[in-house]
Design an enzyme around this catalytic site. Structure first.
Site, PDB file in Angstrom:
ATOM      1  N   ASP A  30       0.855  -1.188   0.000  1.00 41.56           N
ATOM      2  CA  ASP A  30       0.000   0.000   0.000  1.00 41.56           C
ATOM      3  C   ASP A  30       0.894   1.242   0.000  1.00 41.56           C
ATOM      4  O   ASP A  30       1.890   1.305   0.723  1.00 41.56           O
ATOM      5  CB  ASP A  30      -0.910  -0.009   1.247  1.00 41.56           C
ATOM      6  CG  ASP A  30      -2.043   0.988   1.131  1.00 41.56           C
ATOM      7  OD1 ASP A  30      -3.207   0.550   1.075  1.00 41.56           O
ATOM      8  OD2 ASP A  30      -1.776   2.216   1.096  1.00 41.56           O
ATOM      9  N   ILE A  31       0.533   2.214  -0.824  1.00 43.25           N
ATOM     10  CA  ILE A  31       1.359   3.429  -0.947  1.00 43.25           C
ATOM     11  C   ILE A  31       1.304   4.270   0.330  1.00 43.25           C
ATOM     12  O   ILE A  31       2.231   5.028   0.612  1.00 43.25           O
ATOM     13  CB  ILE A  31       0.890   4.238  -2.183  1.00 43.25           C
ATOM     14  CG1 ILE A  31       2.007   5.130  -2.700  1.00 43.25           C
ATOM     15  CG2 ILE A  31      -0.363   5.040  -1.917  1.00 43.25           C
ATOM     16  CD1 ILE A  31       1.710   5.711  -4.089  1.00 43.25           C
ATOM     17  N   GLN A  94     -14.756   2.294   0.784  1.00 41.92           N
ATOM     18  CA  GLN A  94     -13.870   1.873  -0.306  1.00 41.92           C
ATOM     19  C   GLN A  94     -13.526   3.125  -1.111  1.00 41.92           C
ATOM     20  O   GLN A  94     -14.417   3.843  -1.569  1.00 41.92           O
ATOM     21  CB  GLN A  94     -14.562   0.837  -1.206  1.00 41.92           C
ATOM     22  CG  GLN A  94     -13.659   0.355  -2.338  1.00 41.92           C
ATOM     23  CD  GLN A  94     -14.341  -0.670  -3.246  1.00 41.92           C
ATOM     24  OE1 GLN A  94     -15.500  -1.055  -3.020  1.00 41.92           O
ATOM     25  NE2 GLN A  94     -13.638  -1.107  -4.267  1.00 41.92           N
ATOM     26  N   HIS A 100      -9.965  -4.915  -3.510  1.00 40.37           N
ATOM     27  CA  HIS A 100      -8.643  -5.156  -2.917  1.00 40.37           C
ATOM     28  C   HIS A 100      -8.814  -5.610  -1.480  1.00 40.37           C
ATOM     29  O   HIS A 100      -9.648  -5.090  -0.749  1.00 40.37           O
ATOM     30  CB  HIS A 100      -7.759  -3.905  -2.993  1.00 40.37           C
ATOM     31  CG  HIS A 100      -8.426  -2.663  -2.500  1.00 40.37           C
ATOM     32  ND1 HIS A 100      -9.311  -1.939  -3.268  1.00 40.37           N
ATOM     33  CD2 HIS A 100      -8.360  -2.033  -1.303  1.00 40.37           C
ATOM     34  CE1 HIS A 100      -9.751  -0.911  -2.580  1.00 40.37           C
ATOM     35  NE2 HIS A 100      -9.204  -0.954  -1.376  1.00 40.37           N
TER      36      HIS A 100
HETATM   37  P1  5GP Z   1      -9.785   1.437   0.487  1.00 39.97           P
HETATM   38  O1  5GP Z   1     -10.108   2.554   1.407  1.00 39.97           O
HETATM   39  O2  5GP Z   1     -10.378   1.631  -0.907  1.00 39.97           O
HETATM   40  O3  5GP Z   1     -10.114   0.094   1.068  1.00 39.97           O
HETATM   41  O4  5GP Z   1      -8.213   1.445   0.347  1.00 39.97           O
HETATM   42  C1  5GP Z   1      -7.537   1.870  -0.774  1.00 39.97           C
HETATM   43  C2  5GP Z   1      -6.059   1.740  -0.452  1.00 39.97           C
HETATM   44  O5  5GP Z   1      -5.338   1.891  -1.663  1.00 39.97           O
HETATM   45  C3  5GP Z   1      -5.546   2.802   0.517  1.00 39.97           C
HETATM   46  O6  5GP Z   1      -4.989   2.161   1.655  1.00 39.97           O
HETATM   47  C4  5GP Z   1      -4.532   3.597  -0.297  1.00 39.97           C
HETATM   48  O7  5GP Z   1      -3.425   4.006   0.456  1.00 39.97           O
HETATM   49  C5  5GP Z   1      -4.153   2.614  -1.392  1.00 39.97           C
HETATM   50  N1  5GP Z   1      -3.775   3.240  -2.653  1.00 39.97           N
HETATM   51  C6  5GP Z   1      -4.443   4.231  -3.304  1.00 39.97           C
HETATM   52  N2  5GP Z   1      -3.801   4.536  -4.462  1.00 39.97           N
HETATM   53  C7  5GP Z   1      -2.707   3.733  -4.514  1.00 39.97           C
HETATM   54  C8  5GP Z   1      -1.658   3.606  -5.472  1.00 39.97           C
HETATM   55  O8  5GP Z   1      -1.584   4.291  -6.493  1.00 39.97           O
HETATM   56  N3  5GP Z   1      -0.721   2.657  -5.207  1.00 39.97           N
HETATM   57  C9  5GP Z   1      -0.757   1.882  -4.088  1.00 39.97           C
HETATM   58  N4  5GP Z   1       0.223   0.997  -3.927  1.00 39.97           N
HETATM   59  N5  5GP Z   1      -1.733   1.992  -3.164  1.00 39.97           N
HETATM   60  C10 5GP Z   1      -2.704   2.900  -3.379  1.00 39.97           C
END
Ligand code: 5GP
Ligand code: ZN
Length: 153
Positions: A30-31, A94, A100
């Site tokens: 995760d970034i 999300q 993911h």
């Molecule tokens: P969600 O809130 O949708 O479950 O989590 C999305 C996750 O994706 C977050 O933890 C965010 O830091 C990660 N993320 C968003 N954009 C990128 C990206 O471009 N690269 C990576 N490696 N992680 C990302």
């Protein structure tokens, strides 16, 4: 250009630090990690939400998350446990519309560090972290081959 950042990662059009890949899935750091080793497992084929995802592929995603959690325990990350979390839909916060599974390593007594990581979301040595996880996966593979040999004796 594909509007989905995770599809761009799969296509190699956006950077990522990958820790695992096969024909149908990939996993990368995760970034903005909550904890060192925070990894995302995604299907290579775009599916925005669980309703768009083939159920067998969903099971494969969990299987990979399961292996990653074990690999993190056996690695130099020295995890004692993990949070496996999938936020499905905007209602569940999300933010990236490509399914993911988060795999977040945990350690006994890490509550303060975890809370701080949740607020700061700072990367920690991505190359070293990925190397630790891939070594943990290789060690798991070694253990299962050794079990297979023992089972045949
Ligand atoms: P969600 O809130 O949708 O479950 O989590 C999305 C996750 O994706 C977050 O933890 C965010 O830091 C990660 N993320 C968003 N954009 C990128 C990206 O471009 N690269 C990576 N490696 N992680 C990302
Ligand atoms: Zn996508």
């Amino acid at each position: 250009m594909n509007a989905c950042v995770f599809c761009r990662i799969v296509a190699g059009e956006a950077p990522s630090t990958k820790v695992y890949e096969d024909d149908t899935l990939c996993a990368f750091l995760d970034i903005r990690p909550i904890a060192k080793g925070h990894t995302l497992v995604i299907p290579k084929q775009h599916a925005a939400e669980l309703g768009d995802l083939d159920a067998d592929l969903g099971a494969e995603i969990f299987r990979t998350g399961h292996r990653l959690a074990l690999a993190m325990r056996g690695s130099t990350l020295s995890a004692d446990g993990a949070n496996l979390v999938l936020n499905d839909g905007k209602a569940a916060f999300q933010t990236v519309a490509h399914v993911h599974l988060h795999v977040i390593p945990r350690r006994h007594g890490d509550l303060f560090g975890f809370a701080k990581g949740f607020l700061l979301r700072r990367p920690h040595d991505p190359a070293g972290t990925a190397a630790a996880i891939t070594a943990g996966l290789a060690a798991l593979d070694g253990q299962s081959s050794a079990r297979d040999v023992e089972g045949k004796q």
